[in-house]
Motif scaffolding. Sequence first.
Motif, short mmCIF file in Angstrom:
data_model
loop_
_atom_site.label_atom_id
_atom_site.label_comp_id
_atom_site.label_asym_id
_atom_site.label_seq_id
_atom_site.Cartn_x
_atom_site.Cartn_y
_atom_site.Cartn_z
N ASP A 385 0.92 -1.17 -0.09
CA ASP A 385 -0.14 0.05 0.17
C ASP A 385 1.13 1.15 0.48
OD1 ASP A 385 -1.29 -1.00 3.72
OD2 ASP A 385 0.69 -1.21 2.20
N THR A 386 2.08 0.92 -0.22
CA THR A 386 2.55 2.17 0.43
C THR A 386 3.84 2.31 -1.26
OG1 THR A 386 4.74 0.63 0.99
CG2 THR A 386 3.34 2.44 2.75
N GLY A 387 3.37 1.29 -1.77
CA GLY A 387 4.14 2.14 -3.62
C GLY A 387 4.51 0.65 -3.92
N GLY A 388 4.69 0.41 -5.02
CA GLY A 388 6.40 -0.81 -5.24
C GLY A 388 7.58 -0.28 -4.80
N HIS A 389 8.38 -1.95 -4.70
CA HIS A 389 9.65 -2.62 -3.90
C HIS A 389 9.96 -2.85 -4.52
CE1 HIS A 389 8.26 1.20 -1.36
NE2 HIS A 389 6.99 0.46 -1.08
N ASN A 390 11.45 -3.27 -5.10
CA ASN A 390 12.62 -3.97 -5.03
C ASN A 390 12.56 -5.23 -3.75
OD1 ASN A 390 14.29 -5.22 -6.40
ND2 ASN A 390 15.49 -3.41 -6.11
N PRO A 391 12.22 -6.25 -3.97
CA PRO A 391 12.92 -7.43 -2.91
C PRO A 391 13.76 -7.18 -1.38
CG PRO A 391 12.35 -8.50 -4.92
CD PRO A 391 12.52 -7.40 -5.59
N SER A 392 14.91 -6.62 -2.80
CA SER A 392 15.89 -6.00 -1.49
C SER A 392 15.69 -5.31 -0.94
CB SER A 392 17.44 -5.37 -2.56
OG SER A 392 16.92 -4.22 -2.79
N TYR A 393 15.00 -4.07 -0.85
CA TYR A 393 14.28 -3.03 -0.20
C TYR A 393 13.59 -3.02 0.95
CZ TYR A 393 12.62 1.36 0.75
OH TYR A 393 12.13 2.60 0.82
N MET A 394 13.20 -4.64 1.25
CA MET A 394 11.98 -4.45 2.33
C MET A 394 12.65 -4.53 3.49
SD MET A 394 9.88 -5.24 0.35
CE MET A 394 8.06 -5.60 0.92
#
Lengths: 409, 388
Positions: A385-394
């Motif tokens: 819900d905060t946007g699209g992210h890379n797996p390494s950003y989790m």
Amino acid sequence: MPDVQSMVAEFVNKLRKRKIEGSQATAKCTVELLRSVISHQRVPHANQAAALIDAVKAVGQQLVAANPVELAVGNVVRRVLHIIREEDLSLTTAAMAGLDLLDASDDDDIDNCKGIGYPAMSAAVVAAAARSTLRPPSLQTLLEGTPESATVPYTSSSGADSESKSKSADKSSLTRKLKHDVIEGVNQLIQEISGCHEQIAEQAIEHIHQNEVILTLGSSRTVLEFLCAAKEKKRSFRVFVAEGAPRYQGHLLAKELVARGLQTTVITDSAVFAMISRVNMVIIGAHAVMANGGVIGPVGVNMAALAAKKHAVPFVVLAGSHKLCPLYPHNPEVLLNELRSPSELLDFGEFSDCLDFGAGSGSLQVVNPTFDYVPPNLVSLFITDTGGHNPSYMYRLIADYYSADDLVM
Amino acid sequence: MWRSSASFILDKHLNNKPISITHSIDSPPPPSDSMADENPNPNPISAYYETRAAHHGIVTSEWLEQAQAAVRRYPDHDCSVSPVSGRPFSVIEEFNSWRQQPDLAEAVAAIRAFAAVIRASEATTMMELEIELKKASDTLKAWDTTSISLTAGCDLFMRYVTRTSALEFEDFNSAKSRVLGRAEKFGVISCKARRIIAILSQDFMFDGCTILVHGFSRVVFEILKTSAQNKKLFRVLCTEGRPDKTGVLLAKELAKLDIPVKLLIDSAVAYSMDEVDMVFVGADGVVESGGIINMMGTYQIALVAHSMNKPVYVAAESYKFARLYPLDQKDLEPALRPNDFNVPVPPKVEVERSARDYTPPQYLTLLFTDLGVLTPSVVSDELIQLYL
């Protein structure tokens, strides 16, 4: 108090019997229960945050033990604990900075508080030290000092408070303030959990383009809303739904999609690899997202992810923020999986001679796992819900939402 | 390398010319430099790896010669670091004395040396003290350019001092004593770091697992020791670790703890990789990309593990994070060490003497640090928070 205990016991029972389906519903019920626990909790005048944290932790441990596979329970318990710590910290730093937060207090008393028993460090240093205890340990704070030095001004300020004249008025308003802030924070969390589908669906238009073919597996409400949001914005696309044996929830999803006017094709799970070359994107709803970016999803997603990797098809995972788990999967196939009843695969009565252990001849075993683990290198994008992210950003989102002290419950 | 560039021809020309070594003026050149004039290769032996070899008790005849020659040439070379001249105080000596202790990490020894500088300093303001410490830090870094954890430790401490001095304190003495206290406590922090890492990694070792270990990392040894104490059943495969023979030493230590150990020669790693469940390595330094710099052979093992889908776990304390971004193997400061082949090597034959290699982050699964379990992408985040 006894009312709260019975509520907790009832909820634990429901969790143990798996009566609540779906992580969103579970998360919401858990947060509402914790809200009642907090509002009913009587807090002492000094160190109120610790009392609240202990109460929530005690209840949280029971809930997690009742259903360890439903990670959303542990996640929201940790979120609530983080909220308590944050609110407590902001109140303390505001008080120490001399801001007039309290409704009924004299300025003279505040100045007296600051003068009495204050260590020989400036308020900025103390506030910075206190703030560092809330953030996860980092290189910056490596040399700063142990948390003991941060709690010393803590207790001394509350000790100083008790020495001030209008002590009862100050204390009770401080108590009310913390609880009030915490409950406000918890209400915000409930709003967030309820609204996660809309937030995620808003981003659909950026990812789904005209005349695309989307593949999905099983049935997820988030995916349904996502696809329908794109449809409403006048994108025309096709959806392949893998049926998701043995529960065949893909059939339900296909029905819903057709009702909303989308062109849908149902395929078996085994046909995923055959169809993947004709697909533009794979969209999956996750059950949980682990701290390393790995995904726990319905059984069959690992196969879809591997097929997508082989054909360079983007693999997109949708997950509300209550699904982000701060734990690392040490042994995901075993620890976080649940084996369901074999009756979903084989009808009662079929194969009864093989399944009968008493007979001694041939033992047929039926394994019906619920979940699958997808390693992070197979995932292209996470949409939360905060946007699209890379797996390494989790790890960043996890650092924002959770405190390091709450990881072990 | 032979196909892509004919640089080896150029290098040979360069090597035949006479070489002049330049060093910073106020630091005593390392003992091996005395040999450098006669050595066709301009790069000196890395002091860091010499110390590690000394810790392991490995003394090669070459190294012994060099040490003896150094003692003969520079009996008492002092360098004064404090602005007050006439006081024989040497940061390098302090550092060396701490470094010889086998249990102490490089960065800890450096920070202990800084503590000695603070104690011996006669500065009256934080700024002066900071300048003194900066000078000491530069001296240490110039003395051994190859040690990454030394550089990282120095930088970390300097950042801390700068940040502390920026805050307002009532008087200088309390600030000085605070910084001094922190410096002396850093050894405790380092030991605590190792213990935290050991605790964090316990969950990742399940009963009946086989672990491949490369090089003698004190952190990894702590992890294995803790697991043995928690009565976990596991087995360790050690690579021999030529030419330091670290594997044999590690095997000896593990045998003392009753852990089943198997020694492999370095070339047998791919052969045994399918029976391995996970690879554990330490790190000499963790670079900004999330990759690691470790003993020669780590990159090889990580490549093999990656191709066979085995996880590679790195155990490193957080003060080893360095602001380096190597793009390939040759991007690092050359750190050489003597390679004993047990047979005389004809002088025309070149020997690859680098002591370490760089493993890119895509071959590493997780980093266990005292800041928690991290994925390689977190490292740059931490460094940015600290330095920018």
